[in-house]
Enzyme design. Structure first.
Site, mmCIF file in Angstrom:
data_model
loop_
_atom_site.group_PDB
_atom_site.id
_atom_site.type_symbol
_atom_site.label_atom_id
_atom_site.label_comp_id
_atom_site.label_asym_id
_atom_site.label_seq_id
_atom_site.Cartn_x
_atom_site.Cartn_y
_atom_site.Cartn_z
ATOM 1 N N SER A 96 0.841 -1.195 0.000
ATOM 2 C CA SER A 96 0.000 0.000 0.000
ATOM 3 C C SER A 96 0.880 1.249 0.000
ATOM 4 O O SER A 96 1.927 1.271 -0.650
ATOM 5 C CB SER A 96 -0.939 -0.068 1.217
ATOM 6 O OG SER A 96 -1.864 0.978 1.193
ATOM 7 N N LYS B 147 -5.596 3.342 -2.141
ATOM 8 C CA LYS B 147 -4.801 2.646 -1.122
ATOM 9 C C LYS B 147 -5.586 2.483 0.183
ATOM 10 O O LYS B 147 -5.390 1.509 0.908
ATOM 11 C CB LYS B 147 -3.479 3.367 -0.874
ATOM 12 C CG LYS B 147 -2.531 3.340 -2.067
ATOM 13 C CD LYS B 147 -2.139 1.924 -2.492
ATOM 14 C CE LYS B 147 -0.979 1.915 -3.466
ATOM 15 N NZ LYS B 147 -0.620 0.581 -3.945
HETATM 16 C C1 HXC Z 1 -3.791 12.804 -15.638
HETATM 17 C C2 HXC Z 1 -3.580 10.725 -16.644
HETATM 18 C C3 HXC Z 1 -2.173 10.758 -16.466
HETATM 19 C C4 HXC Z 1 -1.611 11.922 -15.823
HETATM 20 C C5 HXC Z 1 -2.690 8.897 -17.427
HETATM 21 N N1 HXC Z 1 -3.832 9.553 -17.252
HETATM 22 N N2 HXC Z 1 -1.656 9.602 -16.957
HETATM 23 N N3 HXC Z 1 -4.378 11.733 -16.238
HETATM 24 N N4 HXC Z 1 -2.454 12.916 -15.432
HETATM 25 N N5 HXC Z 1 -0.303 12.053 -15.620
HETATM 26 C C6 HXC Z 1 -5.165 9.133 -17.667
HETATM 27 C C7 HXC Z 1 -5.284 8.904 -19.158
HETATM 28 O O1 HXC Z 1 -5.400 10.108 -19.866
HETATM 29 C C8 HXC Z 1 -6.556 8.078 -19.224
HETATM 30 O O2 HXC Z 1 -7.699 8.867 -19.045
HETATM 31 C C9 HXC Z 1 -6.462 7.229 -17.974
HETATM 32 O O3 HXC Z 1 -5.511 7.871 -17.096
HETATM 33 C C10 HXC Z 1 -5.974 5.837 -18.249
HETATM 34 O O4 HXC Z 1 -4.731 5.905 -18.904
HETATM 35 P P1 HXC Z 1 -4.202 4.763 -19.861
HETATM 36 O O5 HXC Z 1 -2.771 5.047 -20.142
HETATM 37 O O6 HXC Z 1 -5.119 4.564 -20.971
HETATM 38 O O7 HXC Z 1 -4.425 3.492 -18.926
HETATM 39 P P2 HXC Z 1 -3.460 2.418 -18.413
HETATM 40 O O8 HXC Z 1 -2.548 1.926 -19.468
HETATM 41 O O9 HXC Z 1 -4.288 1.429 -17.784
HETATM 42 O O10 HXC Z 1 -2.544 3.194 -17.346
HETATM 43 C C11 HXC Z 1 -2.844 3.225 -15.989
HETATM 44 C C12 HXC Z 1 -2.118 4.391 -15.320
HETATM 45 C C13 HXC Z 1 -0.622 4.361 -15.651
HETATM 46 C C14 HXC Z 1 -2.306 4.239 -13.820
HETATM 47 C C15 HXC Z 1 -2.712 5.651 -15.795
HETATM 48 O O11 HXC Z 1 0.052 5.416 -14.986
HETATM 49 C C16 HXC Z 1 0.041 3.069 -15.340
HETATM 50 O O12 HXC Z 1 -0.138 2.081 -16.028
HETATM 51 N N6 HXC Z 1 0.830 2.953 -14.296
HETATM 52 C C17 HXC Z 1 1.437 1.636 -13.922
HETATM 53 C C18 HXC Z 1 2.754 1.782 -13.365
HETATM 54 C C19 HXC Z 1 2.775 2.687 -12.150
HETATM 55 O O13 HXC Z 1 2.104 3.700 -12.106
HETATM 56 N N7 HXC Z 1 3.573 2.357 -11.172
HETATM 57 C C20 HXC Z 1 3.800 3.249 -10.044
HETATM 58 C C21 HXC Z 1 3.157 2.723 -8.886
HETATM 59 S S1 HXC Z 1 3.763 3.601 -7.527
HETATM 60 P P3 HXC Z 1 -8.627 9.352 -20.302
HETATM 61 O O14 HXC Z 1 -9.759 10.111 -19.658
HETATM 62 O O15 HXC Z 1 -7.737 10.221 -21.141
HETATM 63 O O16 HXC Z 1 -9.074 8.114 -21.024
HETATM 64 C C22 HXC Z 1 2.604 3.586 -6.362
HETATM 65 C C23 HXC Z 1 3.069 4.010 -4.991
HETATM 66 C C24 HXC Z 1 2.540 5.322 -4.630
HETATM 67 O O17 HXC Z 1 1.511 3.238 -6.569
HETATM 68 C C25 HXC Z 1 3.244 5.895 -3.405
HETATM 69 C C26 HXC Z 1 4.490 6.659 -3.721
HETATM 70 C C27 HXC Z 1 5.183 7.205 -2.496
#
Ligand code: HXC
Length: 286
Positions: A173, A191
């Site tokens: 988380s 989370k």
């Molecule tokens: C606003 C955003 C964006 C951003 C994506 N979107 N990035 N909106 N600001 N920076 C929007 C897109 O425009 C889209 O909306 C929607 O999110 C889905 O994006 P897709 O790329 O089509 O989806 P998907 O491939 O499923 O991507 C999911 C995601 C992406 C969460 C958006 O970031 C991802 O896959 N992340 C996986 C890896 C990751 O994030 N790991 C880090 C985890 S760290 P629309 O409306 O345009 O369709 C963590 C710990 C946190 O969780 C704590 C840290 C201390």
């Protein structure tokens, strides 16, 4: 005090504590989860890691397998935790090829830095779906195997600890939602749901021998989470107010994982283990 009084200590602090155990990990090619799995494999476990990217997942599986001679580590790519059928197929393959699922790490997560007014409904849904629904799907897909594992280690006595560990879940988380964190409303909501799920699983499945806990990492060096939080707005706010005065390491998250899956964690159930250098006690990231 005679040494034999402390004999139980050897169940924890020895090589091979996870011999014959199998860990199933979503997000297993990521920096934190791969370190968690690597530690378990080093200590005897075999593993199945799940990811969306085939090449990244398979390469990471090969790399983790080098942690111990003879280790079996399967990388199953092209599995999105939002797809319950794909996760169930992966869990079945894990049992078929490695024999069991004793430990689960629900680590797949999605994150980006954005203020609420720039998050579309679909973006919000994407993060909730990956973090909350994905963790739920992971539990549902692996629970039959976890219950089998837990059953092997149940004892009848009211005070007798289990005979070996199995049937354990760790949800990865965060601490963002303890204080409210700007530009992280979506992840904070997700989370909080993950934490609630871990506790619900502990309460409901604990009587059948399942241990379900959360590890909440703070700012951990060389991770995608910290890279995203610092890169996207050009300032590194992720380390603000850490009493320990430094980033954490993935090894420190791996060590917490070893603790919870070992005999040392036998009586820990439904808990959140925060590993953040004390950060959340002092401030949010804002
Ligand atoms: C606003 C955003 C964006 C951003 C994506 N979107 N990035 N909106 N600001 N920076 C929007 C897109 O425009 C889209 O909306 C929607 O999110 C889905 O994006 P897709 O790329 O089509 O989806 P998907 O491939 O499923 O991507 C999911 C995601 C992406 C969460 C958006 O970031 C991802 O896959 N992340 C996986 C890896 C990751 O994030 N790991 C880090 C985890 S760290 P629309 O409306 O345009 O369709 C963590 C710990 C946190 O969780 C704590 C840290 C201390």
């Amino acid at each position: 005090m005679p040494l034999e009084k402390y004999q139980y200590l050897s169940n924890v602090w020895r090589d091979g504590i996870f011999d014959n155990k199998v860990v199933f990990c979503t997000g297993g090619a990521g920096s934190i989860c791969s370190a968690q799995v690597r530690a378990l494999v080093h200590l005897g476990a075999n593993a199945c890691i799940i990811g969306r990217n085939v090449e990244k997942t398979e390469n990471m599986a090969k790399d983790i397998a080098t942690a111990r001679n003879g280790a079996k580590v399967i990388g199953i790519g092209a599995v999105d935790v939002r797809n319950p059928e794909a996760l169930t197929a992966a869990a079945e393959r894990c049992v078929r090829e490695l024999g069991s699922i004793d430990f689960v790490i629900a680590g797949a997560a999605g994150n980006f830095l954005a203020p609420m007014d720039q998050i579309s409904a679909n973006a919000m849904k994407s993060v909730i779906d990956i973090d909350v629904l994905g963790s739920w799907n992971t539990v549902k897909a692996t629970l039959p195997a976890l219950l089998e594992s837990a059953k092997k280690h149940r004892t009848d006595g009211k005070t007798e600890p289990p005979n070996g560990t199995g049937g354990r879940i760790i949800f990865v988380s965060a601490t963002l939602h303890y204080t409210g964190t700007p530009m992280q409303s979506h992840v904070s909501v997700a989370k909080a749901g993950v934490d609630a799920m871990a506790m619900a699983v502990a309460i409901e499945q604990g009587p059948k021998g399942i241990n379900s806990n959360v590890i909440a990492p703070g700012p951990i060096a060389d991770t995608e989470g910290v890279a995203r939080l610092s890169k996207e707005d050009g300032r590194d706010r992720s380390m603000k107010g850490v009493p320990s005065g430094r980033y954490g390491t993935v090894k420190e998250i791996a060590d917490a994982t070893v603790y919870l899956f070992s005999d040392a964690g036998n009586y820990v159930n439904g808990e959140v283990l925060v590993v953040d250098g004390g950060q959340w006690h002092t401030s949010s990231l804002g």
